[in-house]
Design a protein around this motif. Structure first.
Motif, mmCIF file in Angstrom:
data_model
loop_
_atom_site.group_PDB
_atom_site.id
_atom_site.type_symbol
_atom_site.label_atom_id
_atom_site.label_comp_id
_atom_site.label_asym_id
_atom_site.label_seq_id
_atom_site.Cartn_x
_atom_site.Cartn_y
_atom_site.Cartn_z
ATOM 1 N N UNK A 52 -1.835 7.753 7.081
ATOM 2 C CA UNK A 52 -2.581 7.002 8.091
ATOM 3 C C UNK A 52 -2.144 5.547 8.172
ATOM 4 N N UNK A 53 -1.849 4.930 7.008
ATOM 5 C CA UNK A 53 -1.461 3.523 7.010
ATOM 6 C C UNK A 53 -0.404 3.286 5.947
ATOM 7 N N UNK A 71 0.840 -1.192 0.000
ATOM 8 C CA UNK A 71 0.000 0.000 0.000
ATOM 9 C C UNK A 71 0.880 1.249 0.000
ATOM 10 N N UNK A 72 0.357 2.363 -0.471
ATOM 11 C CA UNK A 72 1.105 3.613 -0.615
ATOM 12 C C UNK A 72 1.991 3.887 0.605
ATOM 13 N N UNK A 131 -1.557 -5.289 8.833
ATOM 14 C CA UNK A 131 -1.588 -3.979 9.487
ATOM 15 C C UNK A 131 -0.579 -3.924 10.630
ATOM 16 N N UNK A 132 -0.414 -5.021 11.338
ATOM 17 C CA UNK A 132 0.551 -5.069 12.438
ATOM 18 C C UNK A 132 1.985 -5.028 11.900
ATOM 19 N N UNK A 133 2.251 -5.742 10.806
ATOM 20 C CA UNK A 133 3.594 -5.707 10.220
ATOM 21 C C UNK A 133 3.963 -4.286 9.821
ATOM 22 N N UNK A 134 3.056 -3.616 9.131
ATOM 23 C CA UNK A 134 3.334 -2.261 8.647
ATOM 24 C C UNK A 134 3.493 -1.280 9.801
ATOM 25 N N UNK A 135 2.614 -1.402 10.797
ATOM 26 C CA UNK A 135 2.680 -0.462 11.925
ATOM 27 C C UNK A 135 3.959 -0.661 12.732
ATOM 28 N N UNK A 136 4.339 -1.913 12.957
ATOM 29 C CA UNK A 136 5.556 -2.179 13.718
ATOM 30 C C UNK A 136 6.780 -1.668 12.963
ATOM 31 N N UNK A 137 6.821 -1.920 11.631
ATOM 32 C CA UNK A 137 7.948 -1.444 10.826
ATOM 33 C C UNK A 137 8.050 0.071 10.872
#
Length: 736
Positions: free
Chosen positions: A66-67, A60-61, A97-103
């Protein structure tokens, strides 16, 4: 960083080739990394294993505020450096979503940690922090490759906690990223994962910290909020401890808690982890201090580093109120900043910028002391019991023990552990944890209750410290306390020495260092138990009159001059030790549990009248003076106008006489006789001449030529009494 490459993956340049070709076709002003975010650029085996939908979510972008998603080149970087099977499983089984947020959190935290901090907060700021400044991708690679079972890492990121999750997803991942970035090396993370018994414990531990992050609008956290202590304060305290741990294994041992004892008791483990977080959160910080009065974090970390087994701390945290554990660490830290305790026994921490602050030589001293004590103690509940009996939660109990530890030298602190470890009941039927606070019943305390009685009953806690710091053989004091059934009598004996001048606790230390452990200590125990008992009061334990007499007798041979005045001189510790060491254990060949000879000495001390006669028809000297004259000082003999000075018979010969006597009444009778005898004088002369005694060397006053045998003598040299016996026409060697 670890770089464990898969043996089965394709060469990395093949993965990068599509991105290189794409970059060559990008027009001026376009962002190479966002021109095409497509699964087409990734290996088909990855897309097949994970699924197109999830790959598209991850791509995703990346500049979405936001995400944000992954840049395609970042995905290729991870594929090139990670073990393929582990990475595929991680990407497949963790919510995207957890992978992206943690990274995102790891990158933001790491870039904020850089010098100078970039304070990145939103994804558009990413371009300001390159991999050269902070390589967040390599951290992900290291965690995936370094974890033996990637399933544990999956459980951690997915927040599968020990019960319902406490933190929101965003708050939890914020704290997890902070832990990863600030723990002091990613290798500590996979050390933790590889040693943990149950990953749910890590999640529960993190979940409980910084609950304020669950409030909407508090995540993400800025660098300034961390620096100002506004956010992540609990995590900051924990990490300041963890980063100081030199052995990463200690981290998972602490988190494992009671699992090695009871693997499946979740309730017990949950209670322990709540206590652990409480201790760490209440350990006082050390920030913004020129000279920190509170070195508590350093103290706790040094304690953990020096523990032989972290399970001893686990037991303490589980058994003692966690506020008390933190209070103990905080208090010990303030008073233990030197390898050797300060001479003045000060318990006040140094002021900022003071000379005392500059002279501190070991900020880890408190932690080293606590570790040495706990390494000796096999039952951590001993410490728990003492603290609870001395005063309870965060009050006098903690402070009393902290003051005691604060006065100990680092290398002698293990003596306190030895004291606790070696105080045991005489039989299994006797309670190890029995302190009886009732007035006139404290002497019935047993086990560790005796230690409590000792700490509560002594006039000064510093007295016990002097013993622990200065006794050469660490087992003597525990044995003395353990084998003295009536601990109040021991306390009374010690208080007597504290109060009697010129005797001091230094004399007691010297005495215990000289006395033989196998022969002298049992006799001393029998002596203490047999003397007139101590007196228990509401506040302290008062010594009996006989205790005070013994203390006065043990005083140094100071103040002795070439006159007949004895002053406040005693026989000295060496002579007292010689006397006890030379008393027979039993009347051979009859076996015994107690020495009859010591019993006779006790009868002499308890049975002698308060005052005795010396060259007088009536009582005119104290019992102390009489015994001192007999053992070391000597007597003046002046029959028919003559004036002779006879030396004392010495402790070794007195011990011989006591050993050979049928009972003490003979000596008591002679010591307490009145006219026509000269009492103490007759006793000394009769024994010396009758036995043909050779003991100490005599001397003469160089100014007057007067023989002055009562001047302090060496207990190892010799003197021949024959000259004095012959001069007074007293038979030499004819008995008495």
């Amino acid at each position: 960083m670890m770089n464990i490459k898969s043996k089965t993956r394709l060469p990395g340049f093949l993965f990068l080739l599509p991105a290189i070709l794409l970059a060559a076709c990008v027009g001026k002003g376009d962002d190479v990394r966002t021109r095409k975010q497509s699964s087409d650029l990734l290996p088909t085996y990855l897309v097949h294993a994970v699924g197109t939908e999830k790959i598209n979510q991850l791509l995703h972008n990346p500049l979405d505020t936001t995400a944000p998603g992954f840049f395609i080149e970042d995905m290729l970087y991870l594929l090139d450096r990670s073990e393929t099977n582990k990475l595929i499983r991680f990407v497949r089984d963790v919510d995207s979503a957890r992978i992206l947020r943690l990274t995102y959190n790891i990158k933001r935290m790491g870039c904020n940690k850089a010098h100078p901090p970039l304070d990145l907060l939103l994804p558009p700021s990413y371009s300001r922090c390159t991999l050269d400044i902070f390589n967040h991708l390599e951290i992900l690679v290291s965690m995936v490759n370094g974890t033996n079972d990637v399933g544990q890492l999956i459980e951690i990121v997915n927040q599968n906690s020990l019960g319902p999750a406490v933190s929101t997803q965003d708050a939890y991942l914020e704290k997890l990223a902070y832990l990863i970035v600030y723990i002091g090396g990613v290798e500590k993370i996979f050390q933790l994962l590889n040693g943990i018994h149950d990953t749910r414990d890590i999640i529960f531990f993190i979940d409980r910290l910084d609950p304020d992050l669950n409030t909407p609008g508090t995540v993400p956290v800025s660098f300034q909020q961390i620096d100002d202590g506004i956010r992540l304060g609990n995590m900051d305290s924990v990490l300041r401890i963890l980063v100081k741990l030199t052995d990463g294994n200690k981290i998972f041992e602490l988190i494992n808690g009671v699992r090695p004892i009871d693997e499946n008791d979740d309730d017990r483990q949950r209670a322990y982890l709540i206590n652990l977080t409480t201790v760490m959160q209440n350990t006082e910080p050390e920030v913004n201090r020129d000279c920190p009065n509170d070195t508590a974090i350093t103290t706790l970390a040094a304690m953990i580093n020096n523990l032989s087994n972290a399970l001893s701390l686990v037991n303490l945290i589980e058994e003692l109120n966690p506020g008390n554990v933190a209070a103990l660490v905080n208090s010990v830290a303030k008073t233990s900043q030197h390898t050797n305790a300060l001479p003045d026994d000060t318990l006040n921490p140094p002021a900022n910028g003071s000379q005392a602050c500059l002279l501190r030589d070991d900020l880890e001293a408190g932690g080293k002391k606590l570790a040495k004590i706990m390494n000796q103690v096999t039952r951590t509940y001993d410490l728990v019991y003492i603290i609870n009996q001395l005063g309870g939660q965060q009050s006098s109990g903690v402070q009393t023990l902290a003051d005691l530890i604060g006065r100990l030298d680092v290398d002698k602190s293990e003596n306190l552990g030895a004291l606790l470890n070696n105080v045991t009941p005489f039989t299994p039927a006797v309670d190890r944890y029995k302190y009886v606070p009732t007035l006139h019943s404290r002497h019935t305390s047993t086990g560790i209750g005796k230690v409590v009685n000792l700490l509560k009953g002594l006039d000064s806690g510093g007295s016990l410290v002097k013993l622990l710091n200065n006794i050469d053989e660490k087992n003597k004091l525990p044995r003395l306390l353990n084998e003295t059934t009536n601990s109040s009598n021991l306390v009374g004996f010690l208080n007597a020495i504290l109060r009697t001048q010129p005797a001091s606790f230094n004399d007691l230390v010297d005495f215990l260092n000289i006395i033989n452990e196998e022969k002298g200590i049992p006799r001393l125990i029998q002596l203490i138990q047999g003397l007139a008992p101590a007196i228990e009061t509401e506040t302290v334990i008062e010594p009996s009159s006989v205790h005070l007499t013994i203390a006065a007798i043990m005083a140094p041979q100071t103040g002795i001059v070439a006159t007949d005045a004895i002053g406040n001189a005693g026989i000295g510790t060496a002579a007292m030790a010689t006397l006890l060491n030379d008393l027979s254990a039993c009347d051979e060949p009859v076996p015994c549990s107690e020495s009859p000879a010591v019993g006779r000495l006790i009868d002499i001390l308890n049975g002698s009248s308060a005052d005795m006669a010396y060259n007088s028809a009536t009582a005119n000297i104290s019992r102390r003076e009489a015994l001192v004259r007999i053992i070391t000082f000597g007597v003046r003999y002046n029959p028919e106008g003559f004036n002779y000075q006879f030396p004392a018979i010495g402790p070794r010969h007195l011990a011989t006489i006591i050993n050979r006597s049928e009972n003490a009444s003979h000596l008591n009778t002679l010591m307490n006789l009145t006219t026509p005898y000269r009492n103490i004088t007759d006793l000394v002369i009769g024994i010396a001449c009758g036995d043909g005694l050779i003991v100490y060397p005599h001397t003469e006053d160089p100014a007057t030529g007067v023989e002055s045998h009562f001047i302090a003598h060496s207990p190892t040299a010799e003197i021949n009494f024959k000259t004095h016996c012959d001069a007074n026409n007293i038979a030499w060697g004819g008995g008495w």
